[in-house]
Design an enzyme around this catalytic site. Sequence first.
Site, PDB file in Angstrom:
ATOM      1  N   HIS A   1       0.852  -1.182   0.000  1.00 14.66           N
ATOM      2  CA  HIS A   1       0.000   0.000   0.000  1.00 14.66           C
ATOM      3  C   HIS A   1       0.889   1.235   0.000  1.00 14.66           C
ATOM      4  CE1 HIS A   1      -3.164   2.826   1.085  1.00 14.66           C
ATOM      5  NE2 HIS A   1      -3.987   1.909   0.645  1.00 14.66           N
TER       6      HIS A   1
ATOM      7  N   ASP B   1      -7.947  -5.552   0.184  1.00 16.91           N
ATOM      8  CA  ASP B   1      -8.426  -6.411  -0.899  1.00 16.91           C
ATOM      9  C   ASP B   1      -8.012  -7.862  -0.745  1.00 16.91           C
ATOM     10  OD1 ASP B   1      -9.771  -4.429  -2.313  1.00 16.91           O
ATOM     11  OD2 ASP B   1      -7.886  -3.680  -3.120  1.00 16.91           O
TER      12      ASP B   1
HETATM   13  N1  CMC Z   1       4.198  -7.589  -4.771  1.00 18.58           N
HETATM   14  C1  CMC Z   1       5.531  -7.555  -4.965  1.00 18.58           C
HETATM   15  N2  CMC Z   1       6.272  -6.438  -4.828  1.00 18.58           N
HETATM   16  C2  CMC Z   1       5.634  -5.300  -4.514  1.00 18.58           C
HETATM   17  C3  CMC Z   1       4.248  -5.266  -4.294  1.00 18.58           C
HETATM   18  C4  CMC Z   1       3.531  -6.460  -4.438  1.00 18.58           C
HETATM   19  N3  CMC Z   1       2.193  -6.471  -4.254  1.00 18.58           N
HETATM   20  N4  CMC Z   1       3.887  -3.995  -3.979  1.00 18.58           N
HETATM   21  C5  CMC Z   1       4.994  -3.267  -4.015  1.00 18.58           C
HETATM   22  N5  CMC Z   1       6.060  -4.045  -4.319  1.00 18.58           N
HETATM   23  C6  CMC Z   1       7.471  -3.607  -4.391  1.00 18.58           C
HETATM   24  C7  CMC Z   1       7.729  -2.829  -5.677  1.00 18.58           C
HETATM   25  O1  CMC Z   1       8.201  -3.683  -6.702  1.00 18.58           O
HETATM   26  C8  CMC Z   1       8.780  -1.847  -5.221  1.00 18.58           C
HETATM   27  O2  CMC Z   1      10.017  -2.507  -5.193  1.00 18.58           O
HETATM   28  P1  CMC Z   1      11.373  -1.685  -5.526  1.00 18.58           P
HETATM   29  O3  CMC Z   1      11.482  -0.626  -4.461  1.00 18.58           O
HETATM   30  O4  CMC Z   1      12.449  -2.714  -5.454  1.00 18.58           O
HETATM   31  O5  CMC Z   1      11.186  -1.094  -6.881  1.00 18.58           O
HETATM   32  C9  CMC Z   1       8.397  -1.547  -3.767  1.00 18.58           C
HETATM   33  O6  CMC Z   1       7.667  -2.686  -3.321  1.00 18.58           O
HETATM   34  C10 CMC Z   1       7.526  -0.291  -3.616  1.00 18.58           C
HETATM   35  O7  CMC Z   1       6.404  -0.434  -4.508  1.00 18.58           O
HETATM   36  P2  CMC Z   1       5.789   0.789  -5.317  1.00 18.58           P
HETATM   37  O8  CMC Z   1       5.077   0.261  -6.499  1.00 18.58           O
HETATM   38  O9  CMC Z   1       6.830   1.842  -5.546  1.00 18.58           O
HETATM   39  O10 CMC Z   1       4.778   1.332  -4.243  1.00 18.58           O
HETATM   40  P3  CMC Z   1       3.509   2.211  -4.524  1.00 18.58           P
HETATM   41  O11 CMC Z   1       3.195   2.923  -3.257  1.00 18.58           O
HETATM   42  O12 CMC Z   1       3.694   3.046  -5.738  1.00 18.58           O
HETATM   43  O13 CMC Z   1       2.369   1.134  -4.872  1.00 18.58           O
HETATM   44  C11 CMC Z   1       0.578  -0.400  -4.656  1.00 18.58           C
HETATM   45  C12 CMC Z   1       1.381   0.713  -3.978  1.00 18.58           C
HETATM   46  C13 CMC Z   1      -0.663  -0.690  -3.814  1.00 18.58           C
HETATM   47  C14 CMC Z   1       0.103   0.095  -6.033  1.00 18.58           C
HETATM   48  C15 CMC Z   1       1.454  -1.658  -4.798  1.00 18.58           C
HETATM   49  O14 CMC Z   1       1.859  -2.121  -3.528  1.00 18.58           O
HETATM   50  C16 CMC Z   1       0.753  -2.774  -5.581  1.00 18.58           C
HETATM   51  O15 CMC Z   1       0.787  -2.776  -6.814  1.00 18.58           O
HETATM   52  N6  CMC Z   1       0.081  -3.737  -4.865  1.00 18.58           N
HETATM   53  C17 CMC Z   1      -0.697  -4.770  -5.529  1.00 18.58           C
HETATM   54  C18 CMC Z   1      -2.047  -4.211  -5.929  1.00 18.58           C
HETATM   55  C19 CMC Z   1      -2.978  -4.014  -4.754  1.00 18.58           C
HETATM   56  O16 CMC Z   1      -3.147  -4.888  -3.911  1.00 18.58           O
HETATM   57  N7  CMC Z   1      -3.650  -2.833  -4.726  1.00 18.58           N
HETATM   58  C20 CMC Z   1      -4.663  -2.530  -3.708  1.00 18.58           C
HETATM   59  C21 CMC Z   1      -4.270  -1.391  -2.827  1.00 18.58           C
HETATM   60  S1  CMC Z   1      -5.330  -1.268  -1.381  1.00 18.58           S
HETATM   61  C22 CMC Z   1      -6.905  -0.927  -1.985  1.00 18.58           C
HETATM   62  C23 CMC Z   1      -7.006   0.395  -2.658  1.00 18.58           C
HETATM   63  O17 CMC Z   1      -6.571   1.400  -2.098  1.00 18.58           O
HETATM   64  O18 CMC Z   1      -7.577   0.443  -3.745  1.00 18.58           O
END
Ligand code: CMC
Length: 431
Positions: A308, A366
């Site tokens: 998140h 989720d």
């Molecule tokens: N699985 C594997 N690696 C992950 C995941 C994951 N679910 N989420 C983040 N990472 C890694 C990502 O690869 C990155 O690694 P690095 O620093 O080495 O590049 C690091 O963690 C930080 O991730 P980010 O994408 O920069 O973080 P963000 O804040 O931009 O993204 C997120 C947040 C929710 C989009 C992401 O964690 C994700 O894609 N999760 C899966 C989708 C999901 O479950 N979304 C629902 C969110 S909660 C409900 C809502 O609010 O709608």
Amino acid sequence: MADAPKSATLTIGDDTYDLPIHSPTAGPDVVDIRKLYGQAGVFTYDPGFTSTASCDSTITFIDGAEGVLLHRGYPIDQLASKSHYLEVCYLLLYGELPSAKQLEEFESLVTNHTMLHEQMQYFYRGFRRDAHPMAIMTGVVGAMSAFYHDSTDIHDEHQREVASIRLIAKMPTIAAWAYKFSIGQPFIYPRNDLDYASNFLRMCFAVPAEDYEVNPILSRAMDRIFTLHADHEQNASTSTVRLASSSGANPFACIAAGIACLWGPAHGGANQACLEMLKEIGSPDRIPEFIARAKDKNDPFRLMGFGHRVYKNFDPRATVMKQSADEVLELLGVENNPVLAVAKELEAAALADPYFAEKKLFPNVDFYSGVILEAMGFPTSMFTPIFALSRTVGWISQWKEMIADPQNKIGRPRQLYLGETARDYVDIENR
Ligand code: CMC
């Protein structure tokens, strides 16, 4: 906003600039850069708004490090266990918990506006049967501005109120009808003697050929899912609603924009993607393979329902959702659900893995919601529409707050331009 007693100093070359700092009632201080471009001629750069407050708000507070979520100051776990969705709607919209009389009036108001304009049925019929219900919802909600002209003037407080109640009241009907259309069953009209969650369940699962009795356990679980998704401060879809409405667009157009944004798998679409992933994993012995893929930088796969932007500790909504999944499956007599078994083992395996610990990736809301929704009989394509109907009150509350804010301006981010500088047009024969 309170006066700024503190300030930050920015030095660019030989020049220094004092930037006011605002202290919130909770959360980190905020450096006010509104005058920066005028004074220093520079922009700030923050793709994805990782460090930028786009507005001030009094509705919802999240402490991501501590796993805290408050609506108007009330913790989400207390609201999920002691309150119910329409009471939380009132709280989000008007700022305080209602008295018994206020709640009764509000519930009656919402209950009496659940029907859709009859002409909207023809609108549904224009879609393909295999259309995703989110596509239908985006279209139908946007089309409300063509049906409810008397609540599109955003400068009229009364019209704003009417639009708010209409959206909250009609969204379950809109979502349920999107489902009914997709399975070729007749639309079921709302019933005013049922509560909000029961009405939605009945509109989804009743057929005209036989009576449908709402199971109170399922109704309570449904209501809790609505409550857990009601608002989440300035997330992507809420920011989309705010940005769309900053141009003066009507409320139905703005909420349609929010629904469109929510659909993406990084946001609300994660609940559908998560259950599909759990089913694809299929059995606990395949978990290591999927964990390895999630950690592989060359593989776009991510563990859906994990991570998140704000929560760097557990997501408090996920804790309640997990408990709820256990309760609902036990009460339905499906505690040996194989998807739940994979979910629990996957959660344990990920939490024990240093990759997820270092990046502070925990299960989000989720992760368990899909398990409950599937046990209730919903197809995966309805998971995100249920999120959308629950979040409507959050979008509306934030929209109302924004319109009433005298500081409201059109949202217009700047950019770091890295393209070509001016060059002369080349005739086609010379390229
Ligand atoms: N699985 C594997 N690696 C992950 C995941 C994951 N679910 N989420 C983040 N990472 C890694 C990502 O690869 C990155 O690694 P690095 O620093 O080495 O590049 C690091 O963690 C930080 O991730 P980010 O994408 O920069 O973080 P963000 O804040 O931009 O993204 C997120 C947040 C929710 C989009 C992401 O964690 C994700 O894609 N999760 C899966 C989708 C999901 O479950 N979304 C629902 C969110 S909660 C409900 C809502 O609010 O709608």
